[in-house]
Design a protein around this motif. Structure first.
Motif, PDB file in Angstrom:
ATOM      1  N   CYS A 128       0.843  -1.208   0.000  1.00 35.72           N
ATOM      2  CA  CYS A 128       0.000   0.000   0.000  1.00 35.72           C
ATOM      3  C   CYS A 128       0.873   1.251   0.000  1.00 35.72           C
ATOM      4  CB  CYS A 128      -0.873   0.041   1.251  1.00 35.72           C
ATOM      5  SG  CYS A 128      -2.058  -1.285   1.358  1.00 35.72           S
ATOM      6  N   LYS A 129       0.482   2.200  -0.799  1.00 36.18           N
ATOM      7  CA  LYS A 129       1.217   3.474  -0.824  1.00 36.18           C
ATOM      8  C   LYS A 129       0.376   4.531  -0.105  1.00 36.18           C
ATOM      9  CE  LYS A 129       3.768   2.626  -5.104  1.00 36.18           C
ATOM     10  NZ  LYS A 129       3.081   1.353  -5.487  1.00 36.18           N
ATOM     11  N   LEU A 130       0.480   4.546   1.184  1.00 33.01           N
ATOM     12  CA  LEU A 130      -0.317   5.476   1.979  1.00 33.01           C
ATOM     13  C   LEU A 130       0.568   6.588   2.511  1.00 33.01           C
ATOM     14  CD1 LEU A 130      -2.368   2.865   4.016  1.00 33.01           C
ATOM     15  CD2 LEU A 130      -3.253   4.332   2.210  1.00 33.01           C
ATOM     16  N   ARG A 131       0.073   7.789   2.437  1.00 36.98           N
ATOM     17  CA  ARG A 131       0.816   8.905   3.019  1.00 36.98           C
ATOM     18  C   ARG A 131       0.470   9.070   4.494  1.00 36.98           C
ATOM     19  NH1 ARG A 131      -1.457  10.825  -1.448  1.00 36.98           N
ATOM     20  NH2 ARG A 131      -2.886  12.026  -0.178  1.00 36.98           N
ATOM     21  N   GLY A 132      -0.622   8.451   4.881  1.00 37.13           N
ATOM     22  CA  GLY A 132      -0.983   8.507   6.292  1.00 37.13           C
ATOM     23  C   GLY A 132      -2.158   9.412   6.583  1.00 37.13           C
ATOM     24  N   ASN A 133      -2.525  10.243   5.601  1.00 39.50           N
ATOM     25  CA  ASN A 133      -3.649  11.149   5.842  1.00 39.50           C
ATOM     26  C   ASN A 133      -4.918  10.703   5.118  1.00 39.50           C
ATOM     27  OD1 ASN A 133      -2.659  11.614   3.341  1.00 39.50           O
ATOM     28  ND2 ASN A 133      -2.639  13.851   3.472  1.00 39.50           N
ATOM     29  N   GLU A 134      -4.841   9.522   4.508  1.00 34.53           N
ATOM     30  CA  GLU A 134      -6.025   9.009   3.819  1.00 34.53           C
ATOM     31  C   GLU A 134      -7.064   8.531   4.831  1.00 34.53           C
ATOM     32  OE1 GLU A 134      -2.950   7.969   3.270  1.00 34.53           O
ATOM     33  OE2 GLU A 134      -2.478   8.182   1.144  1.00 34.53           O
ATOM     34  N   GLN A 135      -8.331   8.506   4.383  1.00 31.59           N
ATOM     35  CA  GLN A 135      -9.389   7.983   5.256  1.00 31.59           C
ATOM     36  C   GLN A 135      -9.130   6.518   5.592  1.00 31.59           C
ATOM     37  OE1 GLN A 135     -12.727   9.013   2.764  1.00 31.59           O
ATOM     38  NE2 GLN A 135     -13.065  10.947   3.828  1.00 31.59           N
TER      39      GLN A 135
END
Lengths: 587, 587
Positions: free
Chosen positions: A230-237
């Motif tokens: 997963c490429k999450l920036r951390g601010n996604e829902q």
């Protein structure tokens, strides 16, 4: 480890008179007020909104723009008031406060067509109830399949001011588990109600506090999956909730499952868990490597952060009891000040094999009430046995209990029973048993299944035993797990067994320290024995907590002492025959 | 060509006293009974079901397992009784009888929150109303966007026994036109109510009697489209309705549009059409090659089957007024005994260019009442001008009328006005005009748009003029078509004009033979002048018939003589403050 919290209410003994009950009800608020109890007000609006629970945008049912809904936090003895406004364009709505017994407020239980009418579009309903006992609870929709649509949130009750939990912890986390489909519940409902029947299938994602990942894995590097990292920036829902801990502390994880379907197993890499609470009741603490949790259940577990503090660890949930087609839900236990972006060095814990029921049974059989907890009455006044079968009725696929598939009437039972409206539902009591020669190991052969709306009426303060009897479903060699949830009460889980319950099973029952719960599972081809005291005047759902199963009729309705219920608010009875009855009785 | 049908009810003159009205109401049923009027009973259940309206499976809202719903056929003077049971799992429902004026039965108009409460899940509502006048009508849902979900059907009223239509025909066909989206209306609604706003886009298919074809064309061989030829066996739910005719006969096509969005143009290869009826009112017959029809309108046209009988001919509908992204809907006029499988030799008629508004205006300006039809009063008692603008309100995209975007209250106006419940809606009357200096050619600059629920109250039997004023939407150089539909009445369409309505436009109005309609369009940047007599005690919606526009607030509420409304059935008022009011007044 005796609970020091005085709010563990002992069940009212069968010998209790009505007068005593009334006095008790009158006195209760004053008792609480003296310990600094508060009224906690919430103003909520339910509406649909775009959201990406598993990084895929979809429509969820949210509260005040949040998904999951806001967490309610109160102290034992407090009164919770939720002014709930329905902002849905065409649908009714209700909210059930799962685990709250609604002592004296059966109209606030939030079960559509049972305790109240659905709240109409644009209207506001006032839920007002006492949270009398500390524990880990949650709330959710209880009309159609609105829970599956995302209408849920946490309800945490702390011990009353000046009281202490019977265990120590330095911090806590709240994990509300759920499962998520990309197909709307409206379409799911049509499939379940169609002939030919269309099953909803396995969930696309598992969510922890409403957050999951579809088609990618947080831990892809460890797993032989096709999912990419997963490429999450951390601010996604959908970004995972991070559990930030300090080394060498004890944390309480409050875990509740609002899944529509999935039975789950939760584990944390390298960390044992000590189970201390279930459904708002203290347990004899026991340590496990992983925790089975069924829909409708809640647990508190303690973990000690005694592992290498320079590392992070996976928290993982996976599917049990059904051939899993859903990747695990993941979160990270992050030792401070280690960076959260440092990946755990070990892969996430592996969920036990989905059909390793012995593992599950070992867990369930390890659960005992904390010493000093209320004990069950030593005998029962009435025992009913509820056979769980899947049936075809007029070509439609249903679940039936003793051959009756529950269809709720348009008039809430609480009103129709209270006002004696005999046309409101089937007046004939549903069967209390099933034929002796029924073979629970084979698909049902009985063609006489019916749709029904009858009620089991119990004497007020009587002790009721319920034997939940599992059986083979419509397919050969298939028997499923069903977590049964009782409203308005806890029950003692006296035991689990294999095959058909019989007299010889009696002696296996645990009357010494059975846990009090509001939800208990039946294992495939097995039985589960429950005992409870019908001491809460009202009408109460008792049903499989799997959302599509309930939608297919897998539930029954219990009632006791309804004539003692006073002052049902008018706003609860604006539909069906109760509305007509109230009309007729005006001027 | 004077109508021989005595059921053309002349509007009640303004001088009529209440007493005369009452006598008239009392006598009316007897007058009808003498001509053999019947009561026609229907038992309907509304539910969701799988269906393939355009050959793609989807979920539709059906009635008794049918989509579109069953056709109601009655004779003028009959009483129609529809026992409507809501079998939806979570939604309320109502049905509006579009074009039926509901004289004396305003509670049966089927508009949620205006004439009645939404029918709750599992409950039955009894619609009982007189169809006093022959004509081509239809019915549809009027809660949320349930019409878009497929809740519609035809309502045909024949002349009373022994009466004759003012024109001859040998047979008739009934064509109910609609548009269809693959996205569920639930999701469409969320997009419309979200910030940022998400438009529903153009429909995927056009349907004739609920039948269309997605991603293939019946006439692919003629068109330079990428669609392939449809491979239909003829028994599919999406197979086109075939119009089987015999040579040298006259047929009446009853055409009604229930579209959610699309303005349509209908044409038949090689056949002229003579327009004879609009919205249940006879017209001065006129011949056209193609027919513009807006959502909410109905027409009867006569065709003569005088073409080469060895051939078949296309009937085609296409989109007008919006850059079309939807292929035409097609059906076949099949000359018997020519095989229906013989393809027409010519391509389907081509729909006029979408923005050829002159074509549309020429058509609208050709519509006159049949000689002998009721004429409008020569003067008005009150004139209101309704400016149609698109606005941003708190970041949400809305439509507003004189700067007020309509949001319906949870209590039906009919009950709250009748019982004087002043908290039920905005008591301040909405504006009757807009500032003189408002520039209708530019996007709205007024930032003071509000959400409101106010009502225009008119004196009973007063003559009301309504000037509908179109304007530029939020985007530069965009002004859209809006078909406005009035409940409970017909109005005379006095004229259409360009730009802002002004005193000099007065003399262009047609008082000689304006057509009576219940729906009239406003053209881009134009105005439309209407006159009607407020002679039907009740509360009546007047709104843009484009479903998402109404959902975005594009409507107003008219009321007259509500205190003369007698005996509103309790079943219409089980919600909101009316329910509370009725409760309070019991015992």
């Amino acid at each position: 480890m005796v609970p020091t919290d005085g709010s563990v209410v002992r069940p009212i003994s069968r010998g209790l008179t009505l007068r005593a009950l009334v006095i008790w009800c009158i006195l209760l608020p004053f008792i609480r007020l003296s310990s600094g109890a508060k009224t906690r007000h919430f103003k909520w609006e339910v509406e649909y909104m775009y959201w990406s629970p598993d990084c895929i945008e979809n429509v969820v049912m949210g509260i005040n723009g949040q998904f999951p809904g806001p967490t309610i936090r109160a102290k034992a003895g407090d009164t919770v008031v939720v002014e709930l406004t329905n902002k849905l364009p065409t649908e009714g709505v209700v909210i059930h406060w799962h685990g709250i017994r609604q002592l004296g407020t059966p109209w606030a239980d939030g079960t559509a067509f049972i305790s109240q009418c659905a709240i109409n579009c644009g209207e506001t309903f006032h839920y007002r109830f006492k949270v009398d006992r500390p524990g880990t609870y949650f709330y959710h929709g209880h009309l159609g399949m609105q829970r599956s649509a995302g209408l849920y949130g946490s309800l945490i009750v702390d011990v009353a001011e000046g009281e202490k939990e019977p265990f120590h912890y330095d911090g806590e986390f709240n994990l509300l588990l759920s499962d998520w489909w990309h197909k709307s519940v409206h379409e799911q409902e049509v499939g379940l109600s169609s002939n030919p029947f269309r099953w909803i299938g396995e969930p696309q994602s598992l969510l922890i506090n409403g957050r999951g990942q579809y088609n990618c894995s947080l831990a892809a590097q460890y797993s032989n999956t096709n999912s990419s990292q997963c490429k999450l920036r951390g601010n996604e829902q959908c970004a995972p909730q991070i559990l930030r801990v300090r080394p060498n502390k004890t944390y309480r994880l409050r875990v509740a499952s609002s899944t529509a379907l999935a039975s789950l197993n939760l584990a944390i890499g390298n960390h044992k868990m000590v189970v201390v609470e279930a459904d708002g009741n203290y347990l004899q603490p026991f340590a496990v490597n992983d925790l089975d949790i069924y829909s409708g259940e809640s647990y508190s577990v303690l973990i000690t952060t005694d592992q290498d503090p320079s590392k992070n660890y996976w928290l993982s949930i996976g599917v049990r009891g059904r051939l899993p087609a859903t990747p695990p839900g993941l979160s990270i236990l992050n030792y401070q000040p280690t960076s959260v972006s440092k990946f755990p060095t070990s892969p996430p814990p592996v969920t036990p094999r989905w059909d390793d029921y012995n593992h599950s049974k070992t867990f369930s059989n390890s659960i005992f009430a904390l010493m000093g907890s209320p004990k069950p009455p030593t005998s029962y006044d009435r025992r009913i046995t509820l056979l769980n079968t899947q049936n075809k009725i007029d070509g439609f696929t249903k679940w039936a209990i003793n051959n009756v598939s529950l269809a709720l009437p348009p008039t809430p039972y609480l009103g129709s029973i209270k006002y004696g409206l005999q046309n409101a539902f089937d007046q004939k009591s549903p069967p209390e048993n099933f034929p002796d020669n029924y073979d629970v190991m084979r698909p049902p052969i009985n063609p006489n299944s019916t749709i029904g709306s009858g009620v089991y009426m119990f004497g007020l303060n009587s002790t009721v035993d319920v034997i939940l009897q599992n059986a083979n479903s419509l397919s050969n060699n298939v028997s499923e797990i069903h977590p049964w949830h009782l409203h308005g009460h806890d029950f003692w889980v006296l035991g689990y067994g294999e095959g058909k319950f019989s007299a010889k099973d009696e002696k296996k029952l645990n009357f010494k320290n059975p846990p009090l719960r509001n939800t208990a599972v039946i294992f495939p081809y097995g039985w589960t024995a429950l005992r409870y005291v019908a001491d809460n005047p009202g009408v109460w759902a008792f049903h499989c907590h799997i959302e599509p199963h309930l939608h297919m009729g897998m539930g029954v309705v219990f009632a006791e002492g309804v004539h003692h219920v006073k002052s049902i608010p008018n706003e609860a009875l604006t539909c069906g025959l109760t509305a007509k009855f109230l009309d007729k009785n005006r001027g």
